[in-house]
Scaffold this active site. Structure first.
Site, PDB file in Angstrom:
ATOM      1  N   TYR A 121     -14.347  13.691  -6.796  1.00 18.18           N
ATOM      2  CA  TYR A 121     -15.559  13.075  -7.358  1.00 18.18           C
ATOM      3  C   TYR A 121     -16.698  14.086  -7.458  1.00 18.18           C
ATOM      4  O   TYR A 121     -16.492  15.206  -7.892  1.00 18.18           O
ATOM      5  CB  TYR A 121     -15.973  11.845  -6.527  1.00 18.18           C
ATOM      6  CG  TYR A 121     -14.844  10.919  -6.227  1.00 18.18           C
ATOM      7  CD1 TYR A 121     -14.142  10.317  -7.271  1.00 18.18           C
ATOM      8  CD2 TYR A 121     -14.445  10.646  -4.935  1.00 18.18           C
ATOM      9  CE1 TYR A 121     -13.084   9.466  -7.020  1.00 18.18           C
ATOM     10  CE2 TYR A 121     -13.390   9.789  -4.668  1.00 18.18           C
ATOM     11  CZ  TYR A 121     -12.725   9.211  -5.716  1.00 18.18           C
ATOM     12  OH  TYR A 121     -11.683   8.385  -5.467  1.00 18.18           O
ATOM     13  N   SER A 175      -7.650   5.452  -3.972  1.00 15.82           N
ATOM     14  CA  SER A 175      -7.742   6.355  -5.128  1.00 15.82           C
ATOM     15  C   SER A 175      -6.704   7.466  -5.123  1.00 15.82           C
ATOM     16  O   SER A 175      -6.545   8.149  -6.131  1.00 15.82           O
ATOM     17  CB  SER A 175      -9.135   6.971  -5.188  1.00 15.82           C
ATOM     18  OG  SER A 175     -10.055   6.000  -5.575  1.00 15.82           O
ATOM     19  N   LYS A 224      -4.386   7.326  -7.950  1.00 15.98           N
ATOM     20  CA  LYS A 224      -4.825   7.552  -9.335  1.00 15.98           C
ATOM     21  C   LYS A 224      -4.097   8.699 -10.052  1.00 15.98           C
ATOM     22  O   LYS A 224      -3.702   8.553 -11.211  1.00 15.98           O
ATOM     23  CB  LYS A 224      -6.344   7.770  -9.382  1.00 15.98           C
ATOM     24  CG  LYS A 224      -7.138   6.495  -9.046  1.00 15.98           C
ATOM     25  CD  LYS A 224      -8.627   6.813  -8.887  1.00 15.98           C
ATOM     26  CE  LYS A 224      -9.438   5.563  -8.550  1.00 15.98           C
ATOM     27  NZ  LYS A 224     -10.843   5.892  -8.238  1.00 15.98           N
ATOM     28  N   VAL A 238     -10.653   5.973  -0.407  1.00 15.61           N
ATOM     29  CA  VAL A 238     -11.573   5.412   0.587  1.00 15.61           C
ATOM     30  C   VAL A 238     -10.877   4.827   1.816  1.00 15.61           C
ATOM     31  O   VAL A 238     -11.544   4.412   2.757  1.00 15.61           O
ATOM     32  CB  VAL A 238     -12.524   4.348  -0.027  1.00 15.61           C
ATOM     33  CG1 VAL A 238     -13.547   4.993  -0.932  1.00 15.61           C
ATOM     34  CG2 VAL A 238     -11.753   3.252  -0.724  1.00 15.61           C
ATOM     35  N   TYR A 253      -4.831  -2.872 -11.321  1.00 14.92           N
ATOM     36  CA  TYR A 253      -5.522  -1.740 -10.678  1.00 14.92           C
ATOM     37  C   TYR A 253      -5.729  -2.010  -9.173  1.00 14.92           C
ATOM     38  O   TYR A 253      -5.475  -1.149  -8.331  1.00 14.92           O
ATOM     39  CB  TYR A 253      -6.869  -1.498 -11.383  1.00 14.92           C
ATOM     40  CG  TYR A 253      -7.776  -0.571 -10.599  1.00 14.92           C
ATOM     41  CD1 TYR A 253      -7.536   0.801 -10.567  1.00 14.92           C
ATOM     42  CD2 TYR A 253      -8.863  -1.078  -9.875  1.00 14.92           C
ATOM     43  CE1 TYR A 253      -8.366   1.650  -9.819  1.00 14.92           C
ATOM     44  CE2 TYR A 253      -9.687  -0.241  -9.139  1.00 14.92           C
ATOM     45  CZ  TYR A 253      -9.433   1.119  -9.115  1.00 14.92           C
ATOM     46  OH  TYR A 253     -10.230   1.949  -8.375  1.00 14.92           O
TER      47      TYR A 253
HETATM   48  N1  LIG Z   1     -12.424   6.080  -3.899  1.00 11.56           N
HETATM   49  C1  LIG Z   1     -11.562   5.095  -3.817  1.00 11.56           C
HETATM   50  O1  LIG Z   1     -10.568   5.189  -3.122  1.00 11.56           O
HETATM   51  C2  LIG Z   1     -11.923   3.852  -4.561  1.00 11.56           C
HETATM   52  C3  LIG Z   1     -10.773   2.901  -4.774  1.00 11.56           C
HETATM   53  C4  LIG Z   1     -11.119   1.488  -4.524  1.00 11.56           C
HETATM   54  N2  LIG Z   1      -9.945   0.686  -4.704  1.00 11.56           N
HETATM   55  C5  LIG Z   1     -12.178   1.045  -5.514  1.00 11.56           C
HETATM   56  O2  LIG Z   1     -11.819   0.632  -6.597  1.00 11.56           O
HETATM   57  O3  LIG Z   1     -13.342   1.085  -5.224  1.00 11.56           O
END
Ligand SMILES: NC(=O)CC[C@H](N)C(=O)O
Length: 402
Positions: free
Chosen positions: A263, A86, A89, A281, A211
């Site tokens: 988040y 993420s 993003k 993550v 994605y």
């Molecule tokens: N919080 C994250 O890093 C989530 C990204 C992970 N690729 C997902 O889509 O769940």
């Protein structure tokens, strides 16, 4: 992270990628001390819902900081590659803003904190828009808004764009991509819901593949520091000198990171750390202090909201110790990195002054010290301090008080 990917350079002395930052450099010493203070913090587990991420070495821990004059400092596993997840993003959001303009992007994805988990299945009533570009639903939409007539073209633009933010070409971890694509049914469900609501257009599986690939782009802590310094500097990469996005787009991205980047921990983060940030993550956290610097932290064990335990603690410590909180009223006391034009920086020593930005093509990072790109040593610039101030580094960071 497998053992063969582990970077031993911290044990071997100064690293090439950071250039000739001398032993005893005060900021490197400070980063070393933050890591040392947190070494025994062993809560949390690496993410395992993407099976390949579950193989990460939980002991990896890197911390890098890039100043707006392109100097990269680091401690620990700063050159170990991991997938951006993420943390990609905000940068893809920036590319979507550059390609579509802010109004068209905001017509498709909101800018409100969701107060919910990163993979929450909740869309705005009435419009079907995802709440913001930092949660999975919003990121699937923003990645679909990057320019390109085919999914391959769009991903090529994303990979190039992430590379421009990092200042070097990046690659995809195909094993993580395959693992994520094979197990990403929750994201698949979200994407089909958004397609049904009209907020995601085109072929759903193709959009998802872009994605998933974006999340699987390999970066290092040093890269994250440079990427976030690029946002902190209004869209210009401080290492390559390349303008990657417009200043207003960098500003929009930082604003959304500040409110939504962590988040359902975003409010606590802003209260305690007070800098725009984004977690992933894989165990990564990127932080940007506008007009000052970018930070990259990597440590795979996560707390229950999907944020790196040591990454959070390291950012708390840095913010506390140096008064980095954006809302701090006594901003002049923010010790690190006063604007170059106003004060000599306490964080730079003569020996680490960087030459003027070279063209990007000359800034490849190789194993040879003579071709190190990120911190080319030069003679001291005029009127620069040769020694850190007496109060630098500050007393031991101690434990995280917030
Ligand atoms: N919080 C994250 O890093 C989530 C990204 C992970 N690729 C997902 O889509 O769940």
């Amino acid at each position: 992270m497998r053992d063969d990917q582990r970077n031993p350079r911290h044990d071997e002395g100064p690293a090439c990628e950071r250039g000739p930052v001398p032993a005893g450099d005060p900021l490197t010493g400070l980063l070393d001390r933050v890591r040392a203070d947190l070494r025994d913090l062993d809560d949390g587990e690496p993410a395992s819902y993407i099976p390949e991420l579950g193989r990460a070495d939980p002991t990896l821990f890197g911390l890098s900081l890039c100043t707006l004059d392109g100097q990269v400092y680091g401690s620990g596993d700063t050159a170990v590659p991991f997938t951006a997840q993420s943390v990609s993003k905000p940068f893809v959001f920036a590319l979507a803003l550059a390609d579509q303009g802010v109004e068209d992007v905001l017509a498709r994805v909101g800018a409100e904190p969701s107060g919910e988990a990163f993979n929450s299945i909740r869309l705005e009533p009435g419009t079907g828009r995802p709440p913001n570009p930092m949660v999975n639903a919003g990121a699937i939409v923003t990645s679909s808004l990057v320019a390109g007539t085919t999914p391959d073209e769009r991903f090529a633009r994303i990979l190039d764009g992430l590379g421009a933010f990092a200042g070097r070409p990046l690659a995809v971890d195909e094993a993580v991509y395959a693992s994520e694509r094979a197990t990403g049914d929750r994201n698949r469900a979200l994407a089909y819901l958004m397609h049904n609501a009209g907020s995601l257009t085109g072929d759903v599986e193709e959009q998802l593949a872009v994605y998933f690939r974006q999340c699987s782009v390999l970066v290092t802590c040093d890269d994250l520091a440079v990427m976030h310094a690029t946002l902190a500097g209004g869209g210009v990469n401080p290492v390559t000198g390349e303008r990657v996005v417009a200043p207003r787009h960098a500003q929009h991205v930082l604003a959304v990171m500040a409110t939504c980047g962590m988040y359902d921990a975003s409010g606590q983060w802003m209260l305690r750390v007070g800098m725009p940030a984004k977690s992933g993550v894989s165990g990564a956290i990127g932080v940007a202090l506008p007009g000052q610097f970018g930070i990259g932290v990597f440590s795979p064990p996560l707390e229950e909201k999907g944020n790196s335990v040591r990454g959070i603690a390291a950012c708390h410590l840095l913010s506390d110790q140096f008064g980095l909180h954006l809302m701090r009223a006594t901003a002049p006391e923010r010790r690190p990195l006063p604007p170059r034009s106003l004060h000599p920086s306490p964080l730079r020593s003569c020996a680490t002054a960087r030459a003027p930005s070279a063209p990007r093509s000359t800034r490849t990072r190789t194993a040879s010290a003579s071709t190190c790109s990120r911190a080319t040593s030069t003679s001291p610039p005029p009127n620069r301090p040769c020694a850190p101030p007496a109060n630098w580094p500050p007393p031991s960071a101690g434990s995280c008080s917030t």
